[in-house]
Design a protein around this motif. Sequence first.
Motif, mmCIF file in Angstrom:
data_model
loop_
_atom_site.group_PDB
_atom_site.id
_atom_site.type_symbol
_atom_site.label_atom_id
_atom_site.label_comp_id
_atom_site.label_asym_id
_atom_site.label_seq_id
_atom_site.Cartn_x
_atom_site.Cartn_y
_atom_site.Cartn_z
ATOM 1 N N PHE A 75 0.705 -1.335 -0.156
ATOM 2 C CA PHE A 75 -0.152 0.035 -0.144
ATOM 3 C C PHE A 75 1.396 1.257 -0.019
ATOM 4 N N GLU A 76 0.511 2.479 -0.677
ATOM 5 C CA GLU A 76 1.526 3.172 -1.048
ATOM 6 C C GLU A 76 0.906 4.074 -0.012
ATOM 7 N N VAL A 77 1.285 4.724 0.749
ATOM 8 C CA VAL A 77 1.059 5.865 2.107
ATOM 9 C C VAL A 77 1.735 7.193 1.578
ATOM 10 N N LYS A 78 0.785 8.217 2.261
ATOM 11 C CA LYS A 78 1.715 9.954 2.288
ATOM 12 C C LYS A 78 1.509 9.802 3.932
ATOM 13 N N HIS A 79 2.676 10.179 4.241
ATOM 14 C CA HIS A 79 3.430 10.219 5.401
ATOM 15 C C HIS A 79 3.287 9.032 6.461
ATOM 16 N N VAL A 80 3.917 7.526 5.753
ATOM 17 C CA VAL A 80 4.408 6.863 6.341
ATOM 18 C C VAL A 80 4.597 6.127 7.266
ATOM 19 N N LEU A 81 5.769 7.448 7.564
ATOM 20 C CA LEU A 81 6.419 7.035 8.962
ATOM 21 C C LEU A 81 5.091 7.030 9.665
ATOM 22 N N GLU A 82 4.336 8.660 10.204
ATOM 23 C CA GLU A 82 3.109 8.092 10.688
ATOM 24 C C GLU A 82 2.521 6.822 10.655
ATOM 25 N N LEU A 83 2.220 6.792 9.892
ATOM 26 C CA LEU A 83 1.178 5.716 9.453
ATOM 27 C C LEU A 83 2.235 4.468 10.568
ATOM 28 N N GLY A 84 3.286 4.108 10.186
ATOM 29 C CA GLY A 84 3.960 2.782 11.223
ATOM 30 C C GLY A 84 3.605 3.522 13.026
ATOM 31 N N PHE A 107 6.636 -3.345 6.913
ATOM 32 C CA PHE A 107 5.854 -4.665 6.892
ATOM 33 C C PHE A 107 5.385 -4.399 8.126
ATOM 34 N N VAL A 108 3.718 -5.486 8.498
ATOM 35 C CA VAL A 108 2.937 -5.770 9.259
ATOM 36 C C VAL A 108 2.194 -6.742 9.397
ATOM 37 N N ASN A 109 2.246 -7.775 10.098
ATOM 38 C CA ASN A 109 1.020 -8.451 10.125
ATOM 39 C C ASN A 109 -0.479 -8.524 10.287
ATOM 40 N N ASP A 110 -1.264 -8.894 8.832
ATOM 41 C CA ASP A 110 -2.749 -8.630 9.804
ATOM 42 C C ASP A 110 -3.125 -8.969 10.933
ATOM 43 N N PRO A 111 -4.621 -9.385 11.285
ATOM 44 C CA PRO A 111 -4.718 -10.109 12.964
ATOM 45 C C PRO A 111 -4.584 -11.433 12.364
ATOM 46 N N PHE A 112 -4.521 -11.839 11.431
ATOM 47 C CA PHE A 112 -4.413 -13.460 10.851
ATOM 48 C C PHE A 112 -3.193 -13.885 10.004
ATOM 49 N N GLY A 113 -2.205 -13.027 10.335
ATOM 50 C CA GLY A 113 -1.120 -13.561 10.237
ATOM 51 C C GLY A 113 -0.324 -13.213 8.779
ATOM 52 N N ASN A 114 -1.613 -12.271 8.333
ATOM 53 C CA ASN A 114 -0.829 -11.863 6.184
ATOM 54 C C ASN A 114 -0.053 -10.916 6.663
ATOM 55 N N ARG A 115 0.694 -11.011 5.653
ATOM 56 C CA ARG A 115 1.895 -9.487 5.544
ATOM 57 C C ARG A 115 1.511 -8.410 4.456
ATOM 58 N N LEU A 116 1.343 -7.246 5.149
ATOM 59 C CA LEU A 116 1.436 -6.346 4.562
ATOM 60 C C LEU A 116 2.600 -5.440 4.255
ATOM 61 N N GLU A 117 2.374 -4.898 3.430
ATOM 62 C CA GLU A 117 3.303 -3.460 3.085
ATOM 63 C C GLU A 117 3.214 -2.318 2.823
ATOM 64 N N PHE A 118 3.619 -1.351 3.766
ATOM 65 C CA PHE A 118 2.955 -0.249 3.602
ATOM 66 C C PHE A 118 4.482 0.512 2.696
ATOM 67 N N LEU A 119 4.451 1.703 2.250
ATOM 68 C CA LEU A 119 5.538 2.199 1.029
ATOM 69 C C LEU A 119 5.205 4.098 1.011
ATOM 70 N N GLU A 120 6.747 4.518 0.914
ATOM 71 C CA GLU A 120 6.695 5.836 0.465
ATOM 72 C C GLU A 120 7.658 6.094 -0.661
ATOM 73 N N ARG A 121 6.929 6.754 -1.173
ATOM 74 C CA ARG A 121 8.853 7.232 -2.274
ATOM 75 C C ARG A 121 9.269 9.060 -1.926
ATOM 76 N N ASN A 122 10.018 8.653 -2.016
ATOM 77 C CA ASN A 122 10.589 9.955 -1.410
ATOM 78 C C ASN A 122 10.973 10.564 -2.648
#
Length: 122
Positions: A75-84, A107-122
């Motif tokens: 998932f591409e996120v604006k202000h990804v560090l704040e999300l973290g 990366f974060v795991n959802d409650p079921f153990g699925n891997r999710l990636e969150f990113l922001e391009r500089n």
Amino acid sequence: MKYQFLNIDHVQLAAPKDSEEQARHFYSDILGMEEIPKPDMLIGRGGVWFQCGIHQVHIGIQEDFQPAKKAHPAFEVKHVLELGEHLNKHGLEVKEDDALEGVRRFFVNDPFGNRLEFLERN
């Protein structure tokens, strides 16, 4: 070729039976994705759908559920560090990764153990 790929409509992630409320809590309450109604003809299958920008995330119920530990949506996120930081405050383990130049991601795991990636391009 006469066909052409236009976009990705949605990503589906699996979850165990009777986990819709956990999915709502994580994807809507914590991540802030808006829940969207499933079509009437699919409601009986269980699961829950969310809007993510112009795309959708579908959480589908799978009887013999196994989490996706390697395969994942990003998932591409604006202000990804704040999300973290937000996810850390909710007790989620944020695994930072700096392997891609010019990209902040984790990366974060959802409650079921699925891997999710969150990113922001500089």
